[in-house]
Write a protein that holds these residues in place. Structure first.
Motif, PDB file in Angstrom:
ATOM      1  N   MET A 156       0.851  -1.197   0.000  1.00  0.00           N
ATOM      2  CA  MET A 156       0.000   0.000   0.000  1.00  0.00           C
ATOM      3  C   MET A 156       0.881   1.240   0.000  1.00  0.00           C
ATOM      4  O   MET A 156       1.888   1.303   0.717  1.00  0.00           O
ATOM      5  CB  MET A 156      -0.903  -0.003   1.240  1.00  0.00           C
ATOM      6  N   VAL A 157       0.530   2.223  -0.844  1.00  0.00           N
ATOM      7  CA  VAL A 157       1.255   3.494  -0.898  1.00  0.00           C
ATOM      8  C   VAL A 157       0.274   4.612  -0.587  1.00  0.00           C
ATOM      9  O   VAL A 157      -0.728   4.778  -1.289  1.00  0.00           O
ATOM     10  CB  VAL A 157       1.889   3.728  -2.286  1.00  0.00           C
ATOM     11  N   THR A 158       0.534   5.369   0.488  1.00  0.00           N
ATOM     12  CA  THR A 158      -0.292   6.541   0.764  1.00  0.00           C
ATOM     13  C   THR A 158       0.295   7.728   0.005  1.00  0.00           C
ATOM     14  O   THR A 158       1.508   7.823  -0.165  1.00  0.00           O
ATOM     15  CB  THR A 158      -0.331   6.856   2.269  1.00  0.00           C
ATOM     16  N   GLY A 159      -0.577   8.628  -0.440  1.00  0.00           N
ATOM     17  CA  GLY A 159      -0.092   9.723  -1.286  1.00  0.00           C
ATOM     18  C   GLY A 159       0.398   9.188  -2.621  1.00  0.00           C
ATOM     19  O   GLY A 159       1.384   9.666  -3.177  1.00  0.00           O
ATOM     20  N   ALA A 160      -0.328   8.192  -3.145  1.00  0.00           N
ATOM     21  CA  ALA A 160       0.128   7.474  -4.337  1.00  0.00           C
ATOM     22  C   ALA A 160       0.146   8.334  -5.588  1.00  0.00           C
ATOM     23  O   ALA A 160       0.798   7.985  -6.566  1.00  0.00           O
ATOM     24  CB  ALA A 160      -0.759   6.247  -4.576  1.00  0.00           C
ATOM     25  N   PHE A 212      -3.567   4.695  -2.271  1.00  0.00           N
ATOM     26  CA  PHE A 212      -4.371   5.469  -1.320  1.00  0.00           C
ATOM     27  C   PHE A 212      -4.060   6.941  -1.547  1.00  0.00           C
ATOM     28  O   PHE A 212      -2.916   7.383  -1.350  1.00  0.00           O
ATOM     29  CB  PHE A 212      -4.030   5.050   0.113  1.00  0.00           C
ATOM     30  N   GLU A 213      -5.057   7.698  -1.988  1.00  0.00           N
ATOM     31  CA  GLU A 213      -4.806   9.083  -2.411  1.00  0.00           C
ATOM     32  C   GLU A 213      -6.012   9.958  -2.117  1.00  0.00           C
ATOM     33  O   GLU A 213      -7.155   9.538  -2.287  1.00  0.00           O
ATOM     34  CB  GLU A 213      -4.476   9.097  -3.909  1.00  0.00           C
ATOM     35  N   LEU A 262      -9.756   6.212  -2.731  1.00  0.00           N
ATOM     36  CA  LEU A 262      -9.776   7.581  -2.233  1.00  0.00           C
ATOM     37  C   LEU A 262      -9.794   7.574  -0.709  1.00  0.00           C
ATOM     38  O   LEU A 262     -10.456   6.731  -0.099  1.00  0.00           O
ATOM     39  CB  LEU A 262     -11.008   8.319  -2.748  1.00  0.00           C
ATOM     40  N   GLY A 263      -9.092   8.517  -0.116  1.00  0.00           N
ATOM     41  CA  GLY A 263      -9.124   8.595   1.337  1.00  0.00           C
ATOM     42  C   GLY A 263      -8.083   9.542   1.875  1.00  0.00           C
ATOM     43  O   GLY A 263      -7.119   9.886   1.198  1.00  0.00           O
ATOM     44  N   SER A 264      -8.294   9.956   3.114  1.00  0.00           N
ATOM     45  CA  SER A 264      -7.365  10.856   3.794  1.00  0.00           C
ATOM     46  C   SER A 264      -6.645  10.096   4.901  1.00  0.00           C
ATOM     47  O   SER A 264      -7.261   9.280   5.612  1.00  0.00           O
ATOM     48  CB  SER A 264      -8.124  12.039   4.392  1.00  0.00           C
TER      49      SER A 264
END
Length: 631
Positions: free
Chosen positions: A283-287, A310-311, A341-343
């Motif tokens: 998983m990559v946040t700020g993808a 995850f962006e 989508l998500g914060s």
């Protein structure tokens, strides 16, 4: 010559056909005259009969061998073989015809005939190719250029340009003294010392760098010698793109800043690249960001089972998802790309995602990273960078994620701004959580600026140059570390695989770059001069705007001197001050309450109390707080 260029293809083919009939006739009578040494042979009837039978045979041979399908301006070695075969076939036909027609033919005539015919048929074609390539009619509208590098790439580039309609190479420049003054493909090779004279005398406006296989240090040395010349410098694609077919030799590009830096990326350790990714759910946040998107590209190459994007930005998520889906299809990888989508400020959302997809590795790239923006939006900066990291790391722990890697920044070292301080707080969170008993291994990777990222000075300077300037630089002495995005992403992945828990990895960024020098180099590479008090007639002015809120002159990568080298030459491990979870938790509770109440004075005080080394250069710059203060 102009008539030949503008004639239709059938007309050109008819001219070639008629010329070959003339060449066969000339070669035949020349051979007879040389052998018999008497003009009386021209009145020998059997010889005319022999020639009459030979001409259609020679014509058929030329047609079958494709001599009239070849375009003269593109004629090459393959055509030369066809010409040689045609001459051989015609000579053999001459011998057989003389035998079957019972016409006496001296034995040396076929040999002499073949020599003459080869010179006439082959020589005429290659002569025409040269005339076409160097014709003033064809080249008068082309832009004159000089090619730096007379190696195989330079020769291929010259050949391509000679056949094109845009550029005309007037000279080669090469550092090999053994080929100076030599002529290659009709173009003279000169030394670097002759460049200024050639540019002035030939009215050249562009210099083409044909050095795709040279290392970055060698290219940087060359550029340092020629960048001040009054020409725009372009380069051909790298050898990898040429070999893979992604680019052609004549697809000219602006010289990359990577070439100016002279930094050759170290070949990655494949075992480290695969360790946390291959056959795992990642998983990559700020993808969708600069670093996040490149991490995704590099991760996909290592064949994960699933890649969770995850962006927060819908458009950024749409873009990177489409790109990765296409990349997976092209590579034939059976990897499921999941766009979500998500914060990172919603812990429940992240924990649900991690548990649902059984995430094993998380790369946390989501952050607000632009110093002035965070200075003007303090609460959101703290919420996203500090608590977003806290919630992501806690979600990973509760979902039993194996590895959690934080993407940090050199601005976290002795920060003078809120953004750097929040990133150092994020590091402290991971260091504290790493001491708690859990199945999750935490580590962080710290590095400086990456070339081409959103907000990077390089694309900004390019746009400003295209618009005629001025180039805006905050301070004459400001310096920064730079690294390419692909190299940074690869090193982040490798460093993450090295972590044992709570590690702070620092990437070797090479030598720092003075931003004002970078601006000057980019102006020179565009074929322009700097406009200043010493050169008022220059093209582009450099305007110094002053340091922005929270901006430092010099960035650092290490807080202390306690650093050890890892097994990777570009990755170091730093040992720095940390807090226990109990102490940090109390600080975070107070900071959360201050953010909730928009108490900027309390936020500033708490950030100063934390062991981040925060030394603010300015007062509170939050725009909402300032507006309230003025009301």
């Amino acid at each position: 010559m102009n008539f030949l260029f503008q004639a239709s293809r059938p007309v050109k083919r008819a001219i070639s056909l008629f010329s070959d009939l003339m060449f066969v006739s000339i070669a035949f009578w020349a051979a007879m005259l040389v052998r018999l040494d008497t003009i009386a042979i021209l009145f020998h009837s059997p010889s005319w009969i022999l020639l009459a039978f030979l001409l259609p045979v020679a014509l058929i041979a030329n047609v079958k061998l494709g001599l009239y399908r070849a375009v003269l301006r593109y004629i090459n070695g393959k055509a030369a073989v066809s010409i040689a075969l045609s001459v051989c076939f015609t000579t053999v036909a001459l011998v057989f015809l003389s035998f079957f027609l019972n016409i006496d033919l001296p034995r040396t005539v076929p040999v002499i005939f073949s020599a003459f015919l080869l010179v006439l048929v082959g020589g005429s074609r290659f002569l025409m190719r040269t005339l076409i390539a160097s014709s003033p009619v064809k080249n008068k509208h082309k832009e004159k250029v000089i090619i730096y590098g007379a190696g195989s790439a330079g020769r291929q580039l010259a050949q391509s340009l000679l056949h094109g309609d845009e550029y005309y190479p007037v000279a080669f420049i090469d550092d090999d003294v053994r080929i100076h003054k030599r002529i290659i493909q009709g173009i003279t090779v000169y030394s670097r010392n002759d460049l200024s004279r050639l540019i002035e005398n030939s009215s050249v406006s562009r210099l083409l760098l044909a050095m795709p296989r040279e290392n970055k240090k060698r290219i940087a040395r060359v550029l340092s010698k020629i960048e001040a010349l009054p020409v725009e410098i372009l380069s051909i694609p790298g050898s990898a793109d040429l070999v893979s077919g992604k680019a052609k030799i004549d697809e000219l590009r602006e010289v990359s800043i990577e070439d100016l830096l002279g930094r050759d990326p170290v070949k990655p350790d494949q075992s480290l690249l695969k360790a946390n990714i291959c056959e795992k759910v990642v998983m990559v946040t700020g993808a969708g960001g600069s670093i996040g998107s490149e991490l995704c590209r590099q991760i996909l190459k290592q064949k994960p089972i699933k890649l969770i994007l995850f962006e927060l930005s819908e458009f950024a998520l749409y873009q990177i998802n489409g790109e990765l889906q296409k990349q997976a299809d092209e590579l034939g990888y059976d990897c499921q790309v999941v766009p979500l989508l998500g914060s990172v400020q919603r812990k429940n959302r992240m924990m649900t995602v991690m548990r649902t997809f059984n995430v094993q590795t998380v790369y946390h790239a989501a952050a607000y990273k632009h110093v002035p923006v965070v200075e003007h939006n303090v609460v959101e900066g703290v919420r996203n960078n500090v608590f977003g990291t806290l919630y992501a790391a806690e979600a990973a722990m509760e979902a039993n994620v194996e590895t959690f890697v934080l993407i940090s920044t050199d601005k976290a070292v002795r920060p003078t701004n809120v953004m750097g301080t929040t990133k150092r707080m994020a590091e402290l969170i991971l260091q504290a959580l790493a001491r708690k008993e859990s199945n999750t291994r935490y580590c962080m990777v710290r590095f400086g600026n990456v070339l081409g990222s959103s907000g990077s000075v390089v694309p900004l300077f390019r746009d400003q140059i295209k618009c005629g300037g001025p180039i805006t630089v905050t301070h004459p002495d400001i310096i920064r570390y730079f690294m390419t995005i692909p190299e940074a992403a690869q090193l982040v992945i490798q460093a993450g695989a090295m972590g044992t828990g709570g590690d702070v990895f620092v990437l070797d960024m090479g030598d720092p770059v003075k931003i004002s020098d970078l601006a000057v180099k980019m102006i020179h590479l565009s074929g322009m001069n700097v406009k200043d008090k010493h050169n008022p007639d220059g093209d582009i002015e450099i305007e110094y705007t002053g340091l922005r809120p929270g901006e430092k002159l010099f960035e650092e990568l290490l807080i202390g001197d306690d650093v050890t080298q890892t097994d990777h030459r570009r990755i170091m491990s730093a040992h720095e001050t940390m807090l226990t979870w109990e102490a940090l938790e109390k600080l975070l509770i107070r900071l959360d309450d201050a953010c909730h109440n928009f108490s900027h004075e309390t936020i500033r005080r708490l950030l100063l109390e934390a062991p981040t080394g925060f030394v603010p250069k300015d007062g509170i710059c939050d725009l909402v707080w300032q507006a309230k203060a003025k009301a």
